[in-house]
Design a protein around this motif. Structure first.
Motif, PDB file in Angstrom:
ATOM      1  N   TYR A  24      97.517  77.119  31.484  1.00 40.77           N
ATOM      2  CA  TYR A  24      97.455  75.890  32.275  1.00 40.77           C
ATOM      3  C   TYR A  24      96.753  76.125  33.613  1.00 40.77           C
ATOM      4  N   TRP A  69     100.116  70.670  37.440  1.00 38.70           N
ATOM      5  CA  TRP A  69      99.482  71.496  36.406  1.00 38.70           C
ATOM      6  C   TRP A  69      98.762  70.602  35.425  1.00 38.70           C
ATOM      7  N   ILE A  74     100.586  69.186  28.556  1.00 34.56           N
ATOM      8  CA  ILE A  74     101.320  69.871  29.627  1.00 34.56           C
ATOM      9  C   ILE A  74     102.743  69.327  29.809  1.00 34.56           C
ATOM     10  N   VAL A 141      91.556  74.759  27.683  1.00 35.99           N
ATOM     11  CA  VAL A 141      92.387  73.642  28.106  1.00 35.99           C
ATOM     12  C   VAL A 141      91.980  72.350  27.405  1.00 35.99           C
TER      13      VAL A 141
END
Ligand code: RTP
Length: 142
Positions: A24, A69, A74, A141
């Motif tokens: 992250y 984050w 997430i 990501v």
């Protein structure tokens, strides 16, 4: 958010490291000693709970580390990494399961939905305190 007990026990680095190592991206981070007014807004949905006053009082005992984050799923994954709210039900390997035994002093808070996260980011951060930057994690990501 690393709660006052997490900050005082020196767990901030470990918490950040777990999110970073998982993949992250940190896009906001600041230490804040929150006022009761800010905390009452943050926990407004719990105002009818019997533990509300104690929770606010505890959260105002020292600085916290507020963080934002970013990355795939997430909210869901972050909450898995935190573990159950009550550390007595948190699995070992989770942050709360590894580092806490008390439901108030459970070291960390995590937003439990996108809309809640937007509200909380708005309470804790000014727009200029959030950063859009290139990261070597970008390919992981997105
Ligand atoms: P958080 O928001 O902090 O990530 O926790 P959560 O969603 O898992 O739990 P929530 O129900 O929103 O409660 C917020 C915080 O209140 C404290 N709490 N005390 N029975 C109790 O005494 C009690 N229940 C909840 C916890 O510190 C929890 O993180």
């Amino acid at each position: 958010m690393v709660k006052p007990d997490g900050v005082q026990r020196g767990l901030t680095g470990e918490i950040i490291q777990r999110f970073e190592k998982r993949g992250y991206k940190m896009v906001g981070c600041k230490m804040v000693w929150p006022s009761k007014e800010l905390l009452e807004k943050h926990y407004a949905d719990l105002s009818g709970q019997p533990f509300f006053a104690g929770l606010i009082a505890f959260m105002a005992t020292g600085p916290v580390v507020a963080m934002v984050w970013e990355g795939k799923e997430i909210i869901k994954m972050g909450r898995m990494m935190l573990g159950a709210t009550n550390p007595q039900e948190s699995a070992p390997g989770t942050l709360r399961g590894d580092y806490s035994i008390d439901v108030t002093r459970n070291i960390i808070h995590g937003s439990d939905g996108v809309d809640i996260a937007k509200k909380e980011i708005g309470l804790w951060f000014k727009p200029e305190e959030m950063f859009d930057y290139k990261s070597c994690l970008k390919e992981m990501v997105y």
